[in-house]
Structure formats: structure tokens, C-alpha cells
Design an enzyme around this catalytic site. Structure first.
Site, mmCIF file in Angstrom:
data_model
loop_
_atom_site.group_PDB
_atom_site.id
_atom_site.type_symbol
_atom_site.label_atom_id
_atom_site.label_comp_id
_atom_site.label_asym_id
_atom_site.label_seq_id
_atom_site.Cartn_x
_atom_site.Cartn_y
_atom_site.Cartn_z
ATOM 1 N NE ARG A 172 -3.012 0.234 3.263
ATOM 2 C CZ ARG A 172 -4.228 0.750 3.087
ATOM 3 N NH1 ARG A 172 -5.109 0.089 2.389
ATOM 4 N NH2 ARG A 172 -4.557 1.906 3.626
ATOM 5 N NE ARG A 176 5.860 9.140 -4.388
ATOM 6 C CZ ARG A 176 5.201 9.574 -3.344
ATOM 7 N NH1 ARG A 176 5.821 10.273 -2.423
ATOM 8 N NH2 ARG A 176 3.930 9.321 -3.225
ATOM 9 N NE ARG A 249 -4.421 -5.841 15.552
ATOM 10 C CZ ARG A 249 -3.921 -6.201 16.730
ATOM 11 N NH1 ARG A 249 -4.261 -7.360 17.274
ATOM 12 N NH2 ARG A 249 -3.099 -5.405 17.370
ATOM 13 N NE ARG A 280 -2.612 5.930 12.496
ATOM 14 C CZ ARG A 280 -2.981 5.514 11.279
ATOM 15 N NH1 ARG A 280 -2.188 5.691 10.250
ATOM 16 N NH2 ARG A 280 -4.135 4.927 11.099
ATOM 17 C CD GLU A 300 -4.776 5.744 15.006
ATOM 18 O OE1 GLU A 300 -4.887 6.749 14.316
ATOM 19 O OE2 GLU A 300 -4.630 4.582 14.540
ATOM 20 C CE1 TYR A 348 -6.100 -1.013 5.946
ATOM 21 C CE2 TYR A 348 -4.258 -2.400 5.335
ATOM 22 C CZ TYR A 348 -4.744 -1.279 5.950
ATOM 23 O OH TYR A 348 -3.873 -0.417 6.567
ATOM 24 C CG ASP A 350 -7.236 3.120 1.045
ATOM 25 O OD1 ASP A 350 -7.074 2.982 2.271
ATOM 26 O OD2 ASP A 350 -6.306 3.025 0.228
HETATM 27 N N1 UDP Z 1 3.587 0.819 7.933
HETATM 28 C C1 UDP Z 1 4.803 0.737 8.564
HETATM 29 N N2 UDP Z 1 5.332 1.850 9.136
HETATM 30 C C2 UDP Z 1 4.719 3.046 9.095
HETATM 31 C C3 UDP Z 1 3.467 3.141 8.434
HETATM 32 C C4 UDP Z 1 2.926 1.998 7.862
HETATM 33 O O1 UDP Z 1 5.391 -0.315 8.635
HETATM 34 O O2 UDP Z 1 5.246 4.013 9.649
HETATM 35 C C5 UDP Z 1 3.026 -0.412 7.338
HETATM 36 C C6 UDP Z 1 2.183 -1.200 8.330
HETATM 37 O O3 UDP Z 1 2.372 -2.577 8.067
HETATM 38 C C7 UDP Z 1 0.781 -0.804 7.949
HETATM 39 C C8 UDP Z 1 0.881 -0.648 6.446
HETATM 40 O O4 UDP Z 1 2.175 -0.122 6.247
HETATM 41 O O5 UDP Z 1 -0.147 -1.795 8.311
HETATM 42 C C9 UDP Z 1 -0.179 0.224 5.829
HETATM 43 O O6 UDP Z 1 -0.136 1.491 6.419
HETATM 44 P P1 UDP Z 1 -1.245 2.570 6.196
HETATM 45 O O7 UDP Z 1 -0.728 3.862 6.663
HETATM 46 O O8 UDP Z 1 -1.736 2.457 4.809
HETATM 47 O O9 UDP Z 1 -2.361 2.076 7.211
HETATM 48 P P2 UDP Z 1 -3.776 2.730 7.572
HETATM 49 O O10 UDP Z 1 -3.665 4.190 7.267
HETATM 50 O O11 UDP Z 1 -4.775 2.024 6.760
HETATM 51 O O12 UDP Z 1 -3.909 2.463 9.012
#
Ligand code: UDP
Length: 366
Positions: A172, A176, A249, A280, A300, A348, A350
Site C-alpha cells: 500500500r 520513491r 483489529r 501513532r 492510537e 482492507y 480505502d
Molecule cells: N507501515 C509501517 N510503518 C509506518 C506506516 C505503515 O510499517 O510508519 C506499514 C504497516 O504494516 C501498515 C501498512 O504499512 O499496516 C499500511 O499502512 P497505512 O498507513 O496504509 O495504514 P492505515 O492508514 O490504513 O492504518
């Protein structure tokens, strides 16, 4: 014979799009919602004049122009660009993984130097065909970034080791080789001005909505209220868990009002170290460039879901995917019920994918 053409269960994004479209097509709809408010998980609660994303931060982004135009009927979007920060112990990095991250991690300045570092680390790890999230992550960004920015965060978020998780979760995130901190690749992105709740309210328009109504109770006393049902709740609950329970979850938010105007300088700061218990901190005002005197932050905490908690993320590992497929067979046999949304589809998703799914579904119905 029936009072309504459609009973829509759940006033979240999927339910609201369905309600809007079906109503437009002249169908009589009733939306029932278990919570005492509309908008599902995109609901915002106002605290100190700041819209607080009560069920987790939602940033709308899409590459689907049709979906973008669709959403813009209901709200104008601001120019918010998601550029999260990751903190690991006393180090701070930019996300998604880009030249700023590589420069801070290794001191490299050019894309070629960064690629070279990653190549070396992949070779050291002996991975050719990545089979799980750990191998996938190392193949994308190398071992250092995996160890510092992915491993702990992912383990906290999913409560499982990275070796037990599917590779797609990490795909996801963009990688870059430019100095670009925009988390998403999509050309369209923003937060609805006036908030998500207002947007959903605009979608629902004049459709009748009853909040604080639990479907499973409601149908006991109203078995024949409509021929068709759009169900956006948990698929396994719909079938009374008869094949077993799907896993989810859940997330717990600790929200605080702080007596300062700017706590962390960014809407999203990830804590990627396993020793920090939360994943976070969201500082809500920054989604809308707020200038209030105070600020509101949410920490969170990710946890395993148990009955009575809010389910947030489906766990799309092998075991749950297999069980989902069995439920899906049952769902396909329920001719008058459509299952949709993140929970109804156990995906999952968006937000833009939810809207897309709903619009496709409407097309099929018409
Ligand atoms: N992820 C990570 N470190 C980060 C942010 C994301 O390893 O700092 C990984 C983690 O496995 C997460 C996935 O990337 O489940 C997808 O993150 P995303 O931010 O898309 O999750 P959401 O916003 O859906 O909670």
C-alpha cells in the site's frame, strides 16, 4: 406490500452512497444505524472548535476521476496532502519511503546511491521471491528501514509478526526515489471542507435515517419492512457466526485537549518503535489548517478485536481469508441481501474503493 424498497443497514460511506443513488432512482429507502450518529467511521466530533476524527484519521485520496467527481458533489475538498513523520527512538524520518528517508537513514544524496544501499541489503538477506510482509518490506526498502520504520509499527498494528502477515499490506505504501513526502500517489486528495459528517449528511439528503437502531433487534420486530437489504455490518455476525468468527483489529483512541496551539507540527506522527505502546499520534487541527488556541491529539492503540469493541481492520491473512470465502458463499445465496463496505466485504478498503464498490453495485441493480 413492503413499506420500503430497501433497508440499508449502516449509515457509513457505503450505506450513504447506496442510499443516495437508490433514492435518486426513485427507490424508497430506510437507513438504520446502530450508533447514535451517522457517518460510520468517518464521523467527526467537534472539540474546542476542532473536528476530531473519532474513529481514526481519514484522508480522502483516489486516482479514480469518477469517484473524485462524485465526492465533490457533496463537499469541496481542501488541499491537505498527507506527509506523515515517523519517529524511531530519538530519530525522525519522513514517510512514505523516499529520498528524504534514505538521506536521513544513510546519508545518501542521489537515487542511485539509495538504490545501491537497498540492493546490498536485499542481497545480504537472500530474498528472491518475497512470501510475507517481512520479506516484501526488505525487498522494497532494505533491512535498515524495515528494522526501524516497519517491523515494530506493523507488529503493533496487527498484533502479529511480519513473517505471518501478507505481503500486500506493505505494498500500500509507495517507495520513491524522489524527494517527495506525499504519502499517496493518487492525483486527487484532500479533506472535505465542513467535515466528513456534513458530507455524509449531504449524501443521505432526504432519505429517512434512524440512528441508535440495531439491525438484529430491528428485524425481529420488522421482518417484512423491505424486500431488499443492503448490509454493511460484519458478515460473520449476519450469519450468527455459524462458521466461526472472523478476526478484526480494533483501535483504542486516547484523546486529549492540550493547552498549546501546535503540539507536533504535523497531522500524523507514527511511532515505529515497539517499545512505544501506541502506533501513532494524530493532531486533528492540521488536517484543516486550524488556527484554534488549543489543540486536540489522539494516541492510537491497536488491539485484537473482541465482541463489543469496534471492528476496524479485517485481518486478511490466510486463515481469515479462507473463512471469509465460506461466508461469501452463504452471502451469495442470500438473493435479496447485498453485503458491502469494509466490514460487509471483509476487505482492507480505502474510502475511494468503498465508493467505487457502491457505485458498481448500484449499476448492477439498475
Ligand atoms: N507501515 C509501517 N510503518 C509506518 C506506516 C505503515 O510499517 O510508519 C506499514 C504497516 O504494516 C501498515 C501498512 O504499512 O499496516 C499500511 O499502512 P497505512 O498507513 O496504509 O495504514 P492505515 O492508514 O490504513 O492504518
Amino acid at each position: 406490500m413492503y413499506e420500503y424498497d430497501y433497508l440499508i443497514v449502516g449509515a457509513g460511506l457505503y450505506g450513504a452512497v447506496m442510499a443516495h443513488e437508490l433514492n435518486k432512482a426513485g427507490k424508497k429507502c430506510l437507513v438504520i444505524e446502530k450508533r447514535n450518529h451517522i457517518a460510520g467511521n468517518v464521523y467527526c466530533e467537534e472539540i474546542e472548535g476542532i473536528r476530531v476524527h473519532k474513529y481514526g484519521a481519514h484522508i480522502f485520496h483516489t486516482s479514480n476521476q469518477k469517484v473524485w467527481k462524485y465526492m465533490n458533489q457533496f463537499a469541496q475538498f481542501n488541499h491537505y496532502i498527507n506527509s506523515p513523520i515517523a519517529i524511531y527512538k530519538d530519530e525522525l524520518y519522513n514517510l512514505p519511503f523516499n529520498m528524504n528517508t534514505f538521506n536521513k537513514m544513510w546519508g545518501v544524496k542521489t537515487p542511485e546511491q539509495a538504490k545501491q544501499m537497498i540492493r546490498m541489503q536485499i542481497e545480504d538477506s537472500n530474498i528472491t521471491d518475497p512470501k510475507n510482509l517481512e520479506e516484501q518490506a526488505i525487498s522494497l526498502v532494505g533491512k535498515d528501514i524495515y528494522e526501524k520504520l516497519i517491523k515494530g509499527y506493523t507488529q503493533k498494528q496487527w498484533g502479529r509478526a511480519c513473517t505471518e502477515l501478507p505481503a500486500f499490506i506493505i505494498k500500500r505504501l509507495p517507495v520513491r526515489f524522489t524527494y517527495d513526502n506525499n504519502y499517496f500517489n493518487d492525483p486527487y486528495q484532500g479533506i472535505p471542507m465542513g467535515g466528513y459528517t456534513k458530507l455524509i449528511q449531504n449524501m443521505l439528503g432526504e432519505v429517512e435515517v434512524r440512528t441508535g437502531v440495531d439491525f438484529f433487534e430491528f428485524r425481529k420486530t420488522n421482518p417484512d419492512i423491505s424486500k431488499k437489504i443492503i448490509f454493511t455490518g460484519m458478515l460473520d455476525q449476519y450469519f450468527d457466526y455459524k462458521l466461526g468468527e472472523l478476526e478484526y483489529r480494533s483501535v483504542r483512541f486516547e484523546t486529549e485537549v492540550l493547552d498549546c496551539d501546535n503540539y507536533q507540527g504535523n497531522a500524523v506522527v507514527n511511532y515505529t518503535d515497539i517499545d512505544v505502546p501506541y502506533t501513532r499520534i494524530i493532531e486533528h487541527k492540521h488536517f484543516e489548517y486550524g488556527t484554534q488556541e488549543k489543540t486536540v491529539i489522539s494516541k492510537e492503540y491497536s488491539s485484537e478485536w473482541k465482541k463489543g469493541m469496534e471492528p476496524y481492520y479485517p485481518v486478511n491473512d490466510e486463515k481469515n481469508t479462507r473463512l471469509y470465502e465460506k461466508y461469501k458463499e452463504l452471502a451469495d445465496k442470500e438473493k435479496d441481501v447485498i453485503f458491502g463496505g469494509r466490514l460487509g466485504s471483509y476487505r482492507y478498503y480505502d474510502m475511494d474503493k468503498v465508493v467505487e464498490e457502491a457505485l458498481n453495485q448500484v449499476e448492477k441493480l439498475m
